[in-house]
Design an enzyme around this catalytic site. Structure first.
Site, mmCIF file in Angstrom:
data_model
loop_
_atom_site.group_PDB
_atom_site.id
_atom_site.type_symbol
_atom_site.label_atom_id
_atom_site.label_comp_id
_atom_site.label_asym_id
_atom_site.label_seq_id
_atom_site.Cartn_x
_atom_site.Cartn_y
_atom_site.Cartn_z
ATOM 1 N N LYS A 229 -27.603 31.296 77.888
ATOM 2 C CA LYS A 229 -26.642 31.714 76.867
ATOM 3 C C LYS A 229 -27.223 31.645 75.463
ATOM 4 O O LYS A 229 -26.795 32.355 74.569
ATOM 5 C CB LYS A 229 -25.364 30.862 76.954
ATOM 6 N N HIS B 146 -24.099 16.720 79.484
ATOM 7 C CA HIS B 146 -24.556 17.450 78.292
ATOM 8 C C HIS B 146 -24.024 16.691 77.082
ATOM 9 O O HIS B 146 -22.821 16.606 76.888
ATOM 10 C CB HIS B 146 -24.053 18.896 78.307
ATOM 11 N N GLU C 162 -31.610 21.051 81.150
ATOM 12 C CA GLU C 162 -31.122 22.407 80.834
ATOM 13 C C GLU C 162 -31.295 22.732 79.349
ATOM 14 O O GLU C 162 -30.341 23.080 78.675
ATOM 15 C CB GLU C 162 -29.631 22.520 81.179
HETATM 16 C C1 LIG Z 1 -25.231 25.426 76.250
HETATM 17 C C2 LIG Z 1 -25.637 24.627 77.421
HETATM 18 C C3 LIG Z 1 -26.948 24.174 77.537
HETATM 19 C C4 LIG Z 1 -27.997 24.358 76.447
HETATM 20 O O1 LIG Z 1 -27.729 23.510 75.398
HETATM 21 P P1 LIG Z 1 -28.738 23.368 74.155
HETATM 22 O O2 LIG Z 1 -28.049 22.413 73.286
HETATM 23 O O3 LIG Z 1 -28.907 24.708 73.576
HETATM 24 O O4 LIG Z 1 -30.012 22.827 74.695
HETATM 25 C C5 LIG Z 1 -27.294 23.481 78.678
HETATM 26 N N1 LIG Z 1 -26.392 23.243 79.656
HETATM 27 C C6 LIG Z 1 -25.121 23.665 79.574
HETATM 28 C C7 LIG Z 1 -24.196 23.382 80.704
HETATM 29 C C8 LIG Z 1 -24.697 24.355 78.450
HETATM 30 O O5 LIG Z 1 -23.418 24.751 78.366
#
Ligand SMILES: *Cc1c(COP(=O)(O)O)cnc(C)c1O
Length: 460
Positions: free
Chosen positions: A62, A194, A277
């Site tokens: 994304k 996250h 991620e």
């Molecule tokens: C947006 C998102 C990420 C990426 O996050 P960053 O802060 O850009 O590294 C990873 N995992 C999930 C589930 C997300 O929604």
């Protein structure tokens, strides 16, 4: 046969200047903003990642779903975090639609459309996340062979993008969720979390890894064999206050220490695996956004009081894109952005003395006063309509957030491998990858490489 946009082999700055120079003969200005992707920066970030956090990244699409970014990261061994069918499709396409491509995808959305779940099942995308019992019912019905990660609630106070209100199971509901998963005969293989994007508090990662350890223990007591610890995203690469060093290395050290403390090697289950991620970390430095000045109001024409030091600065430039387009990150990130001057009066390679710089404000082309890109930035006083400014570090959460508000459109992307040995490495990796994928895949991709070497700004 899918064909990608041309890939320029060489220095991204040259490519940027070449594109800008093309506009010099134009009598009439158009919506002419464009991004320049420097893929060697993706490569460098990946090396830094693997050096400090030697865990397989599942790049979060994304943040920037650029087709070359996906392919380069795939060539370097990364997997992908997708949240929807169209992201899964784009990834499978990039990976050549092999039967095993689904193994490189983590469907990391805890609240999915059931149609998307069915699509994932049909395409062998098995790994996914959940944080509630309805989602488990959904998985049992549409994707009984999925391999699930339980997304945990974490302290999100270290991020300007707190996600805890929306996602994550608190520790006290872990037993009930695992019980439900067992009744439904679903496979749960570990945990994810996250901490929120751009996390500036390393201890938040430590706390999340502690919670993960607690969840592993609950699971073990219930007869589960958890093996996967997914660190999520949130890794930032901005300087620590009062220093030039990035916060990334600090966060990485804390994360590694916490993994060793809470998952000491002697206690790790067989097959224990750490993944993550990251999105912003890889994409952030890789794109530059070039915009031109389309209009100007001088201090005597603007309504601002010239004597007050307040922002916005009364010297106002209107540029070819703004916060509703490719500069959407200005609002989302709550961070000021400052461009550099690419060309002035048709000349490149300009250097300015600090005495020539004056406070200026930069406005987007839409008619909304919120469309203010930079309330106060220092620029040379002689800028005119048709001159070009470029914003570095525009790879994360930019074009993907653009709207078509007021009929304005985000600019296209031109791609360069990047200069030097890193650029060569990008070139080789992409060539190898494309050849390999094309040799035994249904969906072939053509890439046309163009050498940039022959272009210099002296040709203009
Ligand atoms: C947006 C998102 C990420 C990426 O996050 P960053 O802060 O850009 O590294 C990873 N995992 C999930 C589930 C997300 O929604």
């Amino acid at each position: 046969m899918q064909s990608l946009p041309p890939l320029f082999h060489g220095d991204a700055r040259l490519l940027l200047e070449r594109e800008v120079a093309k506009t010099f003969d134009n009598d009439v200005q158009t919506h002419n903003s464009f991004f320049v992707a420097d893929l060697s920066k993706i490569y460098r970030q990946h090396l830094r990642w693997m050096q400090h956090l030697p865990f397989r990244p599942f790049y979060a699409l994304k943040v920037n779903p650029d087709p070359y970014v996906i392919r380069l990261l795939a060539a370097l061994g990364a997997g992908f975090d997708c949240a929807s069918v169209s992201e899964i499709e784009a990834t499978l396409e990039a990976l050549g639609n092999h039967p095993d491509s689904g193994d490189s995808i983590l469907f990391a959305n805890p609240c999915k459309f059931s149609g998307d779940v069915r699509y994932a099942a049909e395409h062998n995308v098995r790994m996914s996340t959940f944080d509630n019992s309805d989602e488990l019912e959904k998985m049992a019905r549409f994707h009984p062979r999925s391999r699930l990660l339980l997304r945990l609630l974490t302290d999100d106070s270290g991020s300007p993008f707190p996600l805890g209100k929306k996602y994550g199971a608190p520790l006290n509901v872990v037993p009930a969720l695992l019980e439900r998963a067992r009744t439904l005969q679903l496979e749960v293989i570990g945990v994810s979390f996250h901490v929120g994007s751009s996390c500036y508090k390393p201890d938040v990662f430590r706390d999340a890894i502690w919670r993960s350890k607690e969840a592993f223990a609950v699971a073990r007591d219930m007869g589960y064999d958890f093996t996967v610890l997914d660190l999520g995203g949130g890794f930032d690469d901005s300087p620590v206050q009062g220093s030039d060093a990035s916060i990334f290395e600090t966060v990485a050290a804390v994360v590694k220490q916490a993994i060793n403390d809470y998952f000491p090697i002697s206690t790790r289950p067989r097959g224990f695996e750490v993944i993550a991620e990251p999105g912003r970390f890889h994409a952030f430095p890789s794109f530059t956004y070039a915009t031109s000045i389309i209009a100007r109001r001088l201090p005597w024409e603007s309504g601002y009081d010239r004597t007050s030091g307040d922002t916005p600065a009364p010297l106002m430039y209107y540029i070819s894109d703004g916060i509703y387009g490719g500069l959407a990150n200005v609002v989302a990130d709550h961070r000021p952005v400052h461009p550099y001057v690419v060309s002035m009066g048709g000349k490149f390679d300009l250097a300015f003395d600090s005495s020539e710089l004056v406070p200026s404000s930069l406005w987007g082309p839409t008619c909304d006063s919120v469309d203010l890109v930079s309330p106060n930035t220092l620029l040379p006083s002689g800028l005119r309509i048709g001159d070009w400014l470029a914003f570095p570090n525009m790879g994360a959460y930019t074009a993907c957030l653009a709207t078509k508000f007021n009929g304005c459109e985000v600019g296209p992307v031109v791609h360069a491998t990047g200069e030097g040995e890193d650029g060569e490495e990008v070139y080789r990796a992409l060539m190898r990858f494309t050849k390999e994928r094309n040799s035994d895949s249904e969906s072939k991709t053509t890439v046309s490489f163009t050498k940039l070497r022959d272009f210099t700004t002296h040709d203009v």
